[in-house]
Design a protein around this motif. Structure first.
Motif, PDB file in Angstrom:
ATOM      1  N   ILE A  58       0.838  -1.201   0.000  1.00 39.20           N
ATOM      2  CA  ILE A  58       0.000   0.000   0.000  1.00 39.20           C
ATOM      3  C   ILE A  58       0.874   1.254   0.000  1.00 39.20           C
ATOM      4  O   ILE A  58       0.621   2.200  -0.755  1.00 39.20           O
ATOM      5  N   LEU A  59       1.899   1.260   0.844  1.00 43.09           N
ATOM      6  CA  LEU A  59       2.799   2.415   0.883  1.00 43.09           C
ATOM      7  C   LEU A  59       3.531   2.587  -0.448  1.00 43.09           C
ATOM      8  O   LEU A  59       3.730   3.705  -0.915  1.00 43.09           O
ATOM      9  N   GLY A  60       3.928   1.482  -1.061  1.00 36.44           N
ATOM     10  CA  GLY A  60       4.600   1.548  -2.356  1.00 36.44           C
ATOM     11  C   GLY A  60       3.700   2.112  -3.437  1.00 36.44           C
ATOM     12  O   GLY A  60       4.119   2.960  -4.234  1.00 36.44           O
ATOM     13  N   ILE A  61       2.449   1.657  -3.459  1.00 37.84           N
ATOM     14  CA  ILE A  61       1.484   2.172  -4.439  1.00 37.84           C
ATOM     15  C   ILE A  61       1.257   3.660  -4.213  1.00 37.84           C
ATOM     16  O   ILE A  61       1.235   4.450  -5.161  1.00 37.84           O
ATOM     17  N   LEU A  85       9.311  -0.666  -2.603  1.00 39.75           N
ATOM     18  CA  LEU A  85       8.431  -0.983  -1.470  1.00 39.75           C
ATOM     19  C   LEU A  85       7.371  -2.002  -1.871  1.00 39.75           C
ATOM     20  O   LEU A  85       7.096  -2.957  -1.137  1.00 39.75           O
ATOM     21  N   PHE A  86       6.763  -1.806  -3.034  1.00 43.23           N
ATOM     22  CA  PHE A  86       5.739  -2.734  -3.508  1.00 43.23           C
ATOM     23  C   PHE A  86       6.330  -4.133  -3.697  1.00 43.23           C
ATOM     24  O   PHE A  86       5.746  -5.130  -3.271  1.00 43.23           O
ATOM     25  N   ALA A  87       7.492  -4.207  -4.322  1.00 43.85           N
ATOM     26  CA  ALA A  87       8.129  -5.510  -4.579  1.00 43.85           C
ATOM     27  C   ALA A  87       8.506  -6.199  -3.277  1.00 43.85           C
ATOM     28  O   ALA A  87       8.332  -7.417  -3.139  1.00 43.85           O
ATOM     29  N   PHE A  88       8.996  -5.440  -2.316  1.00 44.41           N
ATOM     30  CA  PHE A  88       9.361  -6.036  -1.036  1.00 44.41           C
ATOM     31  C   PHE A  88       8.118  -6.552  -0.307  1.00 44.41           C
ATOM     32  O   PHE A  88       8.129  -7.631   0.279  1.00 44.41           O
ATOM     33  N   GLY A  89       7.011  -5.785  -0.364  1.00 41.16           N
ATOM     34  CA  GLY A  89       5.763  -6.245   0.237  1.00 41.16           C
ATOM     35  C   GLY A  89       5.242  -7.499  -0.447  1.00 41.16           C
ATOM     36  O   GLY A  89       4.772  -8.438   0.206  1.00 41.16           O
ATOM     37  N   LEU A  90       5.342  -7.545  -1.772  1.00 43.87           N
ATOM     38  CA  LEU A  90       4.921  -8.719  -2.526  1.00 43.87           C
ATOM     39  C   LEU A  90       5.773  -9.931  -2.168  1.00 43.87           C
ATOM     40  O   LEU A  90       5.261 -11.046  -2.016  1.00 43.87           O
ATOM     41  N   LYS A  91       7.055  -9.703  -1.972  1.00 39.75           N
ATOM     42  CA  LYS A  91       7.965 -10.779  -1.580  1.00 39.75           C
ATOM     43  C   LYS A  91       7.535 -11.354  -0.220  1.00 39.75           C
ATOM     44  O   LYS A  91       7.553 -12.570  -0.012  1.00 39.75           O
ATOM     45  N   LEU A  92       7.149 -10.483   0.707  1.00 36.07           N
ATOM     46  CA  LEU A  92       6.690 -10.962   2.015  1.00 36.07           C
ATOM     47  C   LEU A  92       5.427 -11.806   1.884  1.00 36.07           C
ATOM     48  O   LEU A  92       5.261 -12.798   2.585  1.00 36.07           O
ATOM     49  N   LEU A  93       4.541 -11.408   0.991  1.00 35.10           N
ATOM     50  CA  LEU A  93       3.289 -12.157   0.813  1.00 35.10           C
ATOM     51  C   LEU A  93       3.519 -13.513   0.142  1.00 35.10           C
ATOM     52  O   LEU A  93       2.833 -14.483   0.458  1.00 35.10           O
ATOM     53  N   GLU A 128      11.414   8.553  -7.098  1.00 29.31           N
ATOM     54  CA  GLU A 128      10.257   8.219  -6.287  1.00 29.31           C
ATOM     55  C   GLU A 128       9.484   7.048  -6.888  1.00 29.31           C
ATOM     56  O   GLU A 128       8.945   6.208  -6.172  1.00 29.31           O
ATOM     57  N   ILE A 129       9.451   6.963  -8.202  1.00 26.89           N
ATOM     58  CA  ILE A 129       8.825   5.809  -8.869  1.00 26.89           C
ATOM     59  C   ILE A 129       9.596   4.542  -8.512  1.00 26.89           C
ATOM     60  O   ILE A 129       9.002   3.512  -8.183  1.00 26.89           O
ATOM     61  N   LEU A 130      10.911   4.629  -8.559  1.00 24.77           N
ATOM     62  CA  LEU A 130      11.741   3.488  -8.187  1.00 24.77           C
ATOM     63  C   LEU A 130      11.527   3.117  -6.730  1.00 24.77           C
ATOM     64  O   LEU A 130      11.390   1.943  -6.389  1.00 24.77           O
ATOM     65  N   GLY A 131      11.482   4.118  -5.853  1.00 26.06           N
ATOM     66  CA  GLY A 131      11.260   3.861  -4.431  1.00 26.06           C
ATOM     67  C   GLY A 131       9.943   3.170  -4.169  1.00 26.06           C
ATOM     68  O   GLY A 131       9.873   2.196  -3.412  1.00 26.06           O
ATOM     69  N   GLY A 132       8.866   3.643  -4.793  1.00 17.70           N
ATOM     70  CA  GLY A 132       7.561   3.004  -4.637  1.00 17.70           C
ATOM     71  C   GLY A 132       7.563   1.581  -5.172  1.00 17.70           C
ATOM     72  O   GLY A 132       6.961   0.683  -4.586  1.00 17.70           O
ATOM     73  N   SER A 133       8.263   1.383  -6.261  1.00 11.65           N
ATOM     74  CA  SER A 133       8.362   0.040  -6.846  1.00 11.65           C
ATOM     75  C   SER A 133       9.117  -0.909  -5.921  1.00 11.65           C
ATOM     76  O   SER A 133       8.751  -2.074  -5.774  1.00 11.65           O
TER      77      SER A 133
END
Length: 183
Positions: free
Chosen positions: A83-86, A173-181, A166-171
Motif C-alpha cells: 500500500i505504501l509503495g502504491i 516498497l511494492f516488490a518487497f511487500g509482494l515478496k513478504l506475501l 520516487e517511482i523506483l522507491g515506490g516500486s
C-alpha cells in the motif's frame, strides 16, 4: 568458555544483520523521497527501538503465541508495504509534497513493518538472561545503523535518478511487500 561466548556473539550478530536487512531494503525505497537528515536520524532510532521491543515482546509471550500469528504478522506487513509503495508511486505523478511516509503515521508503520520478523525471533530466543539482553541491544543497534545506511545510500542515488527516484522507491516498497506475501 571464551570460544563459546565468541560463537554466541557471532550468532547474535548474524541474526541482527539478517533482521536489519529488512529495514535496510525498505529504507532504500523510502529514501528516494528525499527525506531530511534529521528525520532519517529519528526513523533509524525508531526502527532500532522497535527491533528491541518486538523480540522482547516475543520473549515475554513465549509459547503462548502460536506460529500462525507470526505468519499473519508477516502477511500484514507485506500488505502495508505494498500500500505504501502504491501510494508513493502514485504521488510521484502529483506536484504536491503529500507523502504518507513523511507523516508520523507513515513513519510508525515503517518502523513496525520492518520489525515484525524480529517478533518471531523473540519467540524462539526463549528465556531471559544477560545474553538475551545483549541480543536485544545488538538487534536494535544493527537495525538502526542499517536503516541509516539505506536512507543515506538512497539519497545519493536519488540525485542520479532525479524525478524517477520516487517511482523506483515506490516500486521497491511494492516488490518487497509482494515478496513478504509470496514467501
Amino acid at each position: 568458555m571464551f570460544l563459546y561466548f565468541i560463537g554466541e556473539w557471532i550468532t547474535y550478530t548474524l541474526m541482527a544483520i539478517a533482521l536489519g536487512m529488512d529495514a535496510f531494503s525498505v529504507s532504500l525505497g523510502f529514501g528516494m523521497a528525499n527525506i531530511r537528515l534529521r528525520k532519517i536520524f529519528f526513523i533509524g532510532l525508531l526502527v532500532g527501538i522497535f527491533h528491541i521491543i518486538m523480540p522482547f515482546t516475543g520473549m515475554l509471550l513465549g509459547q503462548m503465541i502460536s506460529n500462525q500469528f507470526g505468519t499473519f504478522a508477516v502477511y500484514l506487513g507485506g500488505v502495508l508495504l505494498m500500500i505504501l509503495g502504491i501510494q508513493m508511486f502514485i504521488s510521484s505523478f502529483s506536484n504536491g509534497e503529500n507523502h504518507i511516509m513523511l507523516d508520523k503515521f507513515g513513519i510508525l508503520v515503517f518502523a513496525v513493518t520492518v520489525s515484525l520478523d524480529s517478533f518471531s525471533i523473540g519467540l524462539s530466543l526463549g528465556m531471559f538472561g544477560v545474553k538475551a539482553i545483549f541480543a536485544l541491544f545488538l538487534f536494535g543497534s544493527v537495525s538502526t545503523i542499517l536503516t541509516w545506511l539505506g536512507f543515506l545510500l538512497a539519497r545519493k542515488v536519488n540525485h542520479l535518478l532525479g524525478a524517477y527516484s520516487e517511482i523506483l522507491g515506490g516500486s521497491i516498497l511494492f516488490a518487497f511487500g509482494l515478496k513478504l506475501l509470496l514467501a
